[in-house]
Motif scaffolding. Structure first.
Motif, PDB file in Angstrom:
ATOM      1  N   GLU A  20       1.078  -0.966   0.065  1.00 29.96           N
ATOM      2  CA  GLU A  20      -0.198  -0.034  -0.050  1.00 29.96           C
ATOM      3  C   GLU A  20       0.535   1.124  -0.254  1.00 29.96           C
ATOM      4  N   ARG A  21       1.931   0.944  -0.082  1.00 25.50           N
ATOM      5  CA  ARG A  21       2.953   3.131   0.517  1.00 25.50           C
ATOM      6  C   ARG A  21       2.499   3.536  -1.118  1.00 25.50           C
ATOM      7  N   LEU A  22       3.160   2.736  -1.340  1.00 24.36           N
ATOM      8  CA  LEU A  22       3.899   3.415  -2.308  1.00 24.36           C
ATOM      9  C   LEU A  22       2.764   3.719  -3.508  1.00 24.36           C
ATOM     10  N   PRO A  23       1.588   3.374  -3.725  1.00 19.59           N
ATOM     11  CA  PRO A  23       0.177   4.457  -4.003  1.00 19.59           C
ATOM     12  C   PRO A  23      -0.412   4.891  -3.221  1.00 19.59           C
ATOM     13  N   ALA A  24       0.174   5.136  -1.715  1.00 17.06           N
ATOM     14  CA  ALA A  24      -0.633   6.167  -0.875  1.00 17.06           C
ATOM     15  C   ALA A  24       0.609   7.449  -1.104  1.00 17.06           C
ATOM     16  N   TRP A  25       1.909   7.331  -1.572  1.00 17.79           N
ATOM     17  CA  TRP A  25       2.657   8.170  -1.653  1.00 17.79           C
ATOM     18  C   TRP A  25       2.320   8.926  -2.985  1.00 17.79           C
ATOM     19  N   LEU A  26       1.511   8.052  -4.298  1.00 15.83           N
ATOM     20  CA  LEU A  26       1.251   8.701  -4.853  1.00 15.83           C
ATOM     21  C   LEU A  26      -0.015   9.355  -5.201  1.00 15.83           C
TER      22      LEU A  26
END
Lengths: 430, 448
Positions: A393-399
């Motif tokens: 989830e982390r990368l999509p959350a940053w994006l």
């Protein structure tokens, strides 16, 4: 935007003794990474025992029931592996990357020091490693200019009694006072299978790892009660800016500005991560553009900002700059504060946001490009959020972070009244 | 509780494989590439024959200043626009040098590599190098070096290097120069160095999922507008170890540790003893379980760590040991370190120690060569040292086949405990008398 930051399989199980096991198969390279996260960090240390979690990390390499002193290192390096361990306020992790045929040896070594350290722990070993750690403290914090900044920032950010108030390296006085029974009790209290996550990534399968985990770790008893760290989620600000000035042997004035933000893993911290990149990562960042390039008051190599990814309390955001020759510390501090303040008032542009997200994407995939990077990430998410799959989830959350969210978080947590400012001044300018 | 007491043996060994290497000449330059299927990131690295060894005498730090000046604007855009363009791709331009080469690289998600290589080439081939910018970058680099030299280490390193190789030679001076040499550089020095060495095509190294990349197009971008051929790189430099040890004391008043740098010259990279020498160095000081770390850290507790190794470039090499030890134990730590070097030179290595060293170094070739950056670094080794495509497989075999006799012979031939330069950076007032009393060598005070 990618749907997932973790496009590899993840399989999990839990042994009867509570040990959680995470496996991610990847046959690309003939190597496996073994990683153990123990949910024990310096935040658990009671008063008078600062530095214990970290000193303990050293003792874990000094032999256990079936492994002689120094043999751990010899066996792992002797099969071609890399290994290390780290301690931070949140946790202690131990990790090895080995050619795949040595997976079983590595699991045997980890099981032996989880279940059999106390009988092997001697006064001689404790004394030796205490000296090593005191030398580590001298080398990393005391003998280098600005080396103690982190040690000074923590107590300014977190009040006495807060789990992040003291630094992981601990104090010389506490380290000197440590006795053998205290350490034996420390291991017994925290190094239990139900307080750990075992992650294996690479050239193996879940079936193989689950069977080996059962074989080597299965007989280690769980502990019914593991002492919790003091609560720290809520830190009430004083409403008054905190400043500290240190006059010491440093080559140039340097300023650190620090704030408590949100705990790692929350939506607020995702915004903080993007915000920190906009603020202080790379030559296109606001700090570089304004202080190093624009006003030219900061040294270009030494300007930046970053969040410290701590999960159990509002995590720190730290921005720092070092003065160009002839620039007074006050001017630098004012400039640094101004750029931080503007995060709430000057909207982040689309170009700034895209730049930050592109840099974060590369950083994420760089962490994912090795089996050990993936193993440590899965161990973190299993330990801190109960599910390794949440790593995806982390990368999509940053994006997904927007400029409006950045302005809102900046207004919420970067107010001047909640600011900690630490300034170093060279002795001669005093 | 029942822990299993029997140590498990290894499972079936996996075959060693280094990614397939591809080389060809394209658009006047050389291309070398390795295929990493499925890898999300790709790396492009431009390798130029513009290492520190190319810097004229007295102009040390030229490459370091040029590395930073490349990003101060190009023929097409100013510094800010350049920073935004390259960082919008998710990368920074990484530029640096060693003795043998200058390297500029980018690392991005694979679909962005063509755009990143365009920006890389733009900075390397067409930097503006405006005089005011170059002067500012030079002053900033001098300041950055003064900051760095305020840490323990750089002064000791410089004292060691000067004593080993002679400060009258380029290779007897620091790799990146020192704050004074950098401050003395002129704009013209930088512009001339660029025109002499940065407009030759060089070698483009590409690592990533090659099925998604057009290598010829990348090479054409990297080599556009270049000319000039290879230039002779000079043969190995003959350096003999000093006759008798010396202790060089670098004063650092108030230091709570003493920084140790012990060393002597050793053979260049292409020397036939390269593999046994590296193994001997690993047994003595290259691994956590090595003799030096075992004695000085694990038995004595004098330090957080101590290591020693043979390092070599195309033209020269050196053996060196480095550590930081508590001030109060400076003299005994020094005596014991010299003792371990002497013992290793005189009596060689044992089979159990060599077994750890050879399988560690061999295994590291699997464990450490995972990322595009690591593979790109391995490919640059092939280019800089004229090594064949299957070098890493051959190296692995040579490491595993090395016998006690040849490694002990390499230790005997290439360690020179009697010719060591012993540099100690610490609080001179506290340690000078003790150092003199060790009898290891005459104590001279460094003027640095």
């Amino acid at each position: 935007m990618p749907d997932s930051g973790f496009p590899w399989p993840i399989e999990t199980t839990r042994l009867d003794n509570g040990l959680r096991v995470v496996v991610s198969e990847d046959r690309t390279a003939p190597a496996v990474a073994v990683n153990l996260w123990y949910d024990i960090g310096s935040r658990h240390e009671p008063e008078g025992q600062t530095g214990f979690a970290h000193l303990f990390e050293h003792l874990m390499f000094e032999g256990s029931t079936n492994v002689a002193k120094t043999e751990h290192m010899k066996l792992v390096q002797g099969c071609g592996g890399s290994l290390n361990a780290t301690t931070n306020p949140d946790r202690t992790n131990y990790f090895e990357t080995v050619p795949a045929e040595h997976l079983e040896l590595t699991l045997w070594l980890e099981a032996d020091r989880m279940g059999g350290l106390v009988p092997a722990l001697t006064q001689e070993t404790l004394d030796n490693q205490r000296d090593v750690v005191k030398n580590e403290r001298r080398q990393r914090y005391e003998n280098v200019p600005y080396g103690d900044a982190w040690l000074r920032l923590l107590p300014l950010l977190y009040p006495p009694g807060h789990p992040y108030h003291h630094a992981t390296i601990g104090s010389m006085a506490d380290l000197n006072a440590a006795d053998l029974p205290t350490f034996q009790a420390f291991h017994t209290a925290y190094y239990a299978p139900n307080n750990a996550v075992l992650t294996v990534v690479g050239d193996t399968s879940a079936v193989e790892v689950f069977a080996l985990a059962e074989k080597y770790f299965g007989a280690i008893p769980s502990r019914p009660e593991i002492p919790a760290a003091p609560a720290g989620q809520h830190v009430s600000g004083t409403g008054v800016a905190t400043t500290e000035t240190v006059i010491t042997e440093v080559p140039a004035p340097r300023v650190y500005v620090a704030h408590r933000t949100h705990p790692f893993g929350t939506a607020g911290y995702d915004v903080t991560s993007v915000l920190a990149t906009v603020l202080g990562s790379g030559r296109g960042s606001r700090l570089y553009q304004r202080l190093a390039d624009g006003e030219r008051i900061a040294q270009p190599d030494l300007v930046g900002a970053y969040g410290v990814d701590l999960a159990y309390a509002p995590a720190p955001l730290i921005a720092t700059a070092t003065a160009r020759p002839g620039v007074p510390a006050e001017r630098l501090a004012a400039g640094l504060g101004e750029v931080v303040d503007e995060l709430a008032t000057v909207p982040v542009t689309a170009a700034e946001l895209d730049r930050a997200k592109a840099l974060l994407s590369t950083a994420w995939w760089r962490q994912m490009s090795t089996v050990e990077g993936r193993a440590d990430t899965l161990g973190r998410y299993a330990t801190q959020f109960g599910d390794p799959r949440r790593a995806a989830e982390r990368l999509p959350a940053w994006l997904a972070v927007t400029a409006e969210q950045i302005a809102a978080v900046a207004a919420e947590v970067l107010a001047p009244a909640d600011r900690v400012t630490l300034t170093y001044l060279p002795e001669e300018s005093s | 509780m029942t822990l299993i007491s029997t140590r498990p043996g290894p499972g079936a060994a996996r075959p060693y494989r280094f990614p397939k290497v591809l080389r060809r000449g394209v658009a006047g330059g050389q291309l070398i590439a390795a295929h990493l299927p499925g890898q999300s990131l790709a790396v492009a690295l431009l390798l130029l024959d513009a290492g520190a060894g190319r810097e004229p005498q007295g102009r040390e730090g030229l490459g370091a200043v040029l590395a930073k000046a490349l990003e101060e604007g190009t023929a097409q855009r100013d510094a800010t626009a350049y920073a935004l363009a390259i960082e919008a791709l998710g990368t920074e331009l990484v530029a640096g040098l060693d003795w043998d080469s200058f390297q500029v690289s980018v690392q991005v998600p694979v679909d962005r590599l063509p755009a990143a290589v365009e920006l890389l080439a733009e900075a390397v081939r067409t930097p503006r190098l405006e005089p005011d910018d170059v002067r500012r970058v030079r002053d900033d680099e001098a300041t950055a070096q003064r900051m760095d030299w305020a840490n323990p280490g750089p002064r000791a390193d410089a004292a060691l290097r000067a004593d080993l190789f002679g400060a009258e030679n380029r290779w007897g001076r620091p790799l990146y120069g020192d704050p004074e040499t950098v401050a003395a550089l002129e704009v013209e020095d930088v512009r001339i160095f660029h025109s002499e060495w940065f407009l030759r095509p060089g070698t483009l190294v590409v690592v990533g999922d090659l099925e998604r990349l057009d290598l010829d197009a990348l090479a054409a971008t990297a080599f556009a507008g270049t000319g000039g051929g290879a230039v002779d790189r000079g043969g190995p430099v003959e350096v003999t170890p000093r006759d008798g040890r010396t202790i060089i004391l670098v004063d650092r008043p108030g230091s709570v540790q003493s920084t140790l740098r012990l060393g002597h010259p050793s053979p260049h990279r292409a020397h036939p003893d390269h593999v046994p020498m590296r193994l001997a160095g690993t047994v003595l000081g290259g691994a956590f379980t090595s003799r030096l770390n075992h004695l000085i850290r694990e038995v004595r507790g004098y330090t957080y760590g101590i290591r020693g190794d043979f390092v070599s470039s195309r033209r020269f090499g050196r053996f060196a040991v480095s550590s930081g030890v508590q001030t109060a134990v400076t003299a005994p730590a020094l005596v014991e370190a010299v003792g371990e070097i002497t013992r290793t030179q005189q009596t060689g290595v044992t089979e159990p120690e060599l077994a750890v060293a050879r399988s560690w170094l061999a295994g590291q070739l699997s464990v450490e060569l995972q990322t595009p950056r690591a593979i790109a670094a391995a490919l640059t080794t092939l280019v800089v040292h004229d090594l064949p495509d299957d070098y890493h497989a051959r190296l692995r075999a040579a490491l595993l086949a090395a016998e006690v006799e040849e490694v002990s012979a390499a230790a005997a031939a290439h360690l020179h405990p009697e010719g060591l330069t012993l540099v100690v950076e610490g609080d001179a007032a506290l340690i000078r008398a003790e150092l003199a009393a060790t009898g290891l060598g005459e104590v001279v005070t460094s003027t640095r």
